[in-house]
Motif scaffolding. Sequence first.
Motif, PDB file in Angstrom:
ATOM      1  N   GLY A 277       4.041  -4.298   2.781  1.00 13.43           N
ATOM      2  CA  GLY A 277       4.884  -3.147   2.491  1.00 13.43           C
ATOM      3  C   GLY A 277       4.069  -1.873   2.552  1.00 13.43           C
ATOM      4  O   GLY A 277       3.014  -1.778   1.929  1.00 13.43           O
ATOM      5  N   VAL A 278       4.565  -0.901   3.324  1.00 17.78           N
ATOM      6  CA  VAL A 278       3.842   0.357   3.536  1.00 17.78           C
ATOM      7  C   VAL A 278       4.730   1.542   3.186  1.00 17.78           C
ATOM      8  O   VAL A 278       5.854   1.651   3.682  1.00 17.78           O
ATOM      9  N   GLU A 279       4.238   2.421   2.327  1.00  9.99           N
ATOM     10  CA  GLU A 279       4.845   3.730   2.114  1.00  9.99           C
ATOM     11  C   GLU A 279       3.815   4.767   2.528  1.00  9.99           C
ATOM     12  O   GLU A 279       2.644   4.666   2.147  1.00  9.99           O
ATOM     13  N   GLU A 280       4.233   5.753   3.334  1.00  8.05           N
ATOM     14  CA  GLU A 280       3.285   6.749   3.822  1.00  8.05           C
ATOM     15  C   GLU A 280       3.994   8.058   4.139  1.00  8.05           C
ATOM     16  O   GLU A 280       5.169   8.066   4.521  1.00  8.05           O
ATOM     17  N   HIS A 281       3.266   9.168   3.960  1.00  8.26           N
ATOM     18  CA  HIS A 281       3.761  10.479   4.347  1.00  8.26           C
ATOM     19  C   HIS A 281       4.114  10.449   5.837  1.00  8.26           C
ATOM     20  O   HIS A 281       3.313   9.987   6.658  1.00  8.26           O
ATOM     21  N   ARG A 282       5.277  10.977   6.188  1.00  6.93           N
ATOM     22  CA  ARG A 282       5.780  10.828   7.552  1.00  6.93           C
ATOM     23  C   ARG A 282       5.679  12.126   8.349  1.00  6.93           C
ATOM     24  O   ARG A 282       6.255  13.148   7.986  1.00  6.93           O
ATOM     25  N   ALA A 283       4.980  12.075   9.463  1.00  5.41           N
ATOM     26  CA  ALA A 283       4.849  13.209  10.365  1.00  5.41           C
ATOM     27  C   ALA A 283       6.010  13.257  11.342  1.00  5.41           C
ATOM     28  O   ALA A 283       6.716  12.261  11.560  1.00  5.41           O
ATOM     29  N   LYS A 284       6.180  14.408  11.959  1.00  2.00           N
ATOM     30  CA  LYS A 284       7.170  14.541  13.015  1.00  2.00           C
ATOM     31  C   LYS A 284       6.708  13.742  14.237  1.00  2.00           C
ATOM     32  O   LYS A 284       5.509  13.668  14.527  1.00  2.00           O
ATOM     33  N   PRO A 285       7.640  13.119  14.967  1.00  2.46           N
ATOM     34  CA  PRO A 285       7.249  12.397  16.189  1.00  2.46           C
ATOM     35  C   PRO A 285       6.458  13.305  17.125  1.00  2.46           C
ATOM     36  O   PRO A 285       6.750  14.493  17.268  1.00  2.46           O
ATOM     37  N   GLY A 286       5.441  12.744  17.747  1.00  2.00           N
ATOM     38  CA  GLY A 286       4.630  13.511  18.674  1.00  2.00           C
ATOM     39  C   GLY A 286       3.449  14.215  18.055  1.00  2.00           C
ATOM     40  O   GLY A 286       2.645  14.824  18.770  1.00  2.00           O
TER      41      GLY A 286
ATOM     42  N   GLY B 108      -2.416  14.860   6.623  1.00  2.00           N
ATOM     43  CA  GLY B 108      -2.077  13.709   5.778  1.00  2.00           C
ATOM     44  C   GLY B 108      -0.768  13.047   6.128  1.00  2.00           C
ATOM     45  O   GLY B 108      -0.406  12.038   5.520  1.00  2.00           O
ATOM     46  N   TYR B 109      -0.043  13.597   7.093  1.00  3.59           N
ATOM     47  CA  TYR B 109       1.217  13.004   7.548  1.00  3.59           C
ATOM     48  C   TYR B 109       0.963  12.120   8.775  1.00  3.59           C
ATOM     49  O   TYR B 109       0.324  12.566   9.732  1.00  3.59           O
ATOM     50  N   MET B 110       1.503  10.902   8.765  1.00  8.91           N
ATOM     51  CA  MET B 110       1.368   9.971   9.876  1.00  8.91           C
ATOM     52  C   MET B 110       2.725   9.766  10.559  1.00  8.91           C
ATOM     53  O   MET B 110       3.760   9.766   9.889  1.00  8.91           O
ATOM     54  N   THR B 111       2.727   9.555  11.860  1.00  2.61           N
ATOM     55  CA  THR B 111       3.984   9.226  12.521  1.00  2.61           C
ATOM     56  C   THR B 111       4.306   7.750  12.318  1.00  2.61           C
ATOM     57  O   THR B 111       3.400   6.909  12.235  1.00  2.61           O
ATOM     58  N   GLU B 112       5.596   7.448  12.256  1.00  5.37           N
ATOM     59  CA  GLU B 112       6.000   6.041  12.146  1.00  5.37           C
ATOM     60  C   GLU B 112       5.499   5.250  13.340  1.00  5.37           C
ATOM     61  O   GLU B 112       5.045   4.102  13.195  1.00  5.37           O
ATOM     62  N   ALA B 113       5.599   5.837  14.532  1.00  6.70           N
ATOM     63  CA  ALA B 113       5.182   5.120  15.740  1.00  6.70           C
ATOM     64  C   ALA B 113       3.714   4.718  15.658  1.00  6.70           C
ATOM     65  O   ALA B 113       3.333   3.609  16.070  1.00  6.70           O
ATOM     66  N   PHE B 114       2.877   5.602  15.128  1.00 11.55           N
ATOM     67  CA  PHE B 114       1.446   5.319  15.002  1.00 11.55           C
ATOM     68  C   PHE B 114       1.202   4.151  14.053  1.00 11.55           C
ATOM     69  O   PHE B 114       0.441   3.219  14.357  1.00 11.55           O
TER      70      PHE B 114
ATOM     71  N   THR C 255       0.839  -1.188   0.000  1.00 13.25           N
ATOM     72  CA  THR C 255       0.000   0.000   0.000  1.00 13.25           C
ATOM     73  C   THR C 255       0.877   1.241   0.000  1.00 13.25           C
ATOM     74  O   THR C 255       1.829   1.337   0.780  1.00 13.25           O
ATOM     75  N   PHE C 256       0.573   2.168  -0.879  1.00 19.55           N
ATOM     76  CA  PHE C 256       1.382   3.361  -1.080  1.00 19.55           C
ATOM     77  C   PHE C 256       0.561   4.611  -0.779  1.00 19.55           C
ATOM     78  O   PHE C 256      -0.396   4.925  -1.489  1.00 19.55           O
ATOM     79  N   ARG C 257       0.902   5.302   0.306  1.00 17.72           N
ATOM     80  CA  ARG C 257       0.310   6.597   0.651  1.00 17.72           C
ATOM     81  C   ARG C 257      -1.208   6.522   0.816  1.00 17.72           C
ATOM     82  O   ARG C 257      -1.948   7.338   0.284  1.00 17.72           O
ATOM     83  N   ASN C 258      -1.640   5.555   1.603  1.00 16.27           N
ATOM     84  CA  ASN C 258      -3.068   5.386   1.853  1.00 16.27           C
ATOM     85  C   ASN C 258      -3.457   5.383   3.324  1.00 16.27           C
ATOM     86  O   ASN C 258      -4.638   5.534   3.642  1.00 16.27           O
ATOM     87  N   ILE C 259      -2.509   5.215   4.224  1.00 19.88           N
ATOM     88  CA  ILE C 259      -2.832   5.066   5.642  1.00 19.88           C
ATOM     89  C   ILE C 259      -3.650   6.253   6.140  1.00 19.88           C
ATOM     90  O   ILE C 259      -4.621   6.089   6.899  1.00 19.88           O
ATOM     91  N   HIS C 260      -3.281   7.479   5.753  1.00 18.56           N
ATOM     92  CA  HIS C 260      -3.985   8.662   6.238  1.00 18.56           C
ATOM     93  C   HIS C 260      -5.466   8.639   5.855  1.00 18.56           C
ATOM     94  O   HIS C 260      -6.318   9.105   6.620  1.00 18.56           O
ATOM     95  N   ASN C 261      -5.782   8.086   4.700  1.00 21.77           N
ATOM     96  CA  ASN C 261      -7.180   7.984   4.289  1.00 21.77           C
ATOM     97  C   ASN C 261      -7.961   7.086   5.232  1.00 21.77           C
ATOM     98  O   ASN C 261      -9.101   7.382   5.622  1.00 21.77           O
ATOM     99  N   TRP C 262      -7.352   5.968   5.589  1.00 30.52           N
ATOM    100  CA  TRP C 262      -8.045   4.989   6.425  1.00 30.52           C
ATOM    101  C   TRP C 262      -8.187   5.450   7.860  1.00 30.52           C
ATOM    102  O   TRP C 262      -9.152   5.077   8.531  1.00 30.52           O
ATOM    103  N   VAL C 263      -7.256   6.259   8.331  1.00 26.84           N
ATOM    104  CA  VAL C 263      -7.402   6.846   9.665  1.00 26.84           C
ATOM    105  C   VAL C 263      -8.608   7.783   9.670  1.00 26.84           C
ATOM    106  O   VAL C 263      -9.461   7.731  10.566  1.00 26.84           O
ATOM    107  N   LYS C 264      -8.701   8.641   8.665  1.00 21.78           N
ATOM    108  CA  LYS C 264      -9.839   9.556   8.560  1.00 21.78           C
ATOM    109  C   LYS C 264     -11.153   8.788   8.491  1.00 21.78           C
ATOM    110  O   LYS C 264     -12.160   9.188   9.074  1.00 21.78           O
ATOM    111  N   ASP C 265     -11.157   7.676   7.784  1.00 21.94           N
ATOM    112  CA  ASP C 265     -12.375   6.880   7.595  1.00 21.94           C
ATOM    113  C   ASP C 265     -12.703   5.974   8.780  1.00 21.94           C
ATOM    114  O   ASP C 265     -13.756   5.339   8.794  1.00 21.94           O
TER     115      ASP C 265
END
Length: 287
Positions: free
Chosen positions: A197-206, A216-222, A166-176
């Motif tokens: 395999g996951v590719e996603e926009h990366r947010a700053k920690p915290g 649209g940015y997700m943290t790796e930890a999340f 999945t490429f750049r989709n995690i943020h969509n599923w969080v919203k949904d």
Amino acid sequence: MNVSFRFAASLRHPLASLLFAAALAGCTAPLQPASPSASDTASLDAAIAGPQRGDKARARDVYRHPEGTLQFFDIDATQTVLEIAPGGGWYTDILAPYLHAHGHLYEAQYASPLPEFSAETKLMDAAFQRKLAQAPALYGTVVVGTLRAGHFEGFDANGRFDRVLTFRNIHNWVKDGQLDANLRAFYAALKPGGELGVEEHRAKPGTSVQQMMDTGYMTEAFVIEHAQAAGFVLAGRSEINANPLDTKDYPNGVWSLPPTYKGGDAGRARYAAIGESDRMTLKFVKR
């Protein structure tokens, strides 16, 4: 896939050369190869260089690094691969010829439960289906189904896949509100030892969950936390899709950047100089 919020040389005989190169891949391969074989690398290179990819798609290789990304995900040409939410088919155009001779490609279009995204998603999905239908020699073996509310429709997904991507989709599923259900579906779809395999926009920690949904940015930890809750084990991280120029503080979130440029001409030169988003690239294994 970016839908509103959801969001080398040419070959002398293009299609023949592309499919011939795909046939060079070995007939057998371990589920998680230590490194790609020379023939498999040549097959992937041929798919990336193939005439089915337009100039706009190729221009994004500098940001999306398809060869290195797929090699990090331990893809080989004999596998059965499921791509989630293909959008316009940027990766489909590489995976379909690469897997054509010895592997299998499945595509699951994502059905959002939110009505405000339904019409736009349907238009994109219909365009994707037309794209496949117009080139049956290349895409005729691709199986297309749907991911809806954490369940696959249109094909049997139970324990049959070597890889789910999945490429750049995690943020969509969080919203949904669909992230956890989808991750559980991916786990069930994989064979034991298979990889997600996951590719996603990366947010700053915290970064807060609300900020992640807004930008649209997700943290790796999340992402890691939720994948592990679904049963996955983190198998590796790659910085191949990192972009240190991305400051992640734009008025339209990640969609301020190319290729979306949601703000129009406002700040466009600045965003073009930054390039596409800073992205995490993670792989998880089903034990």
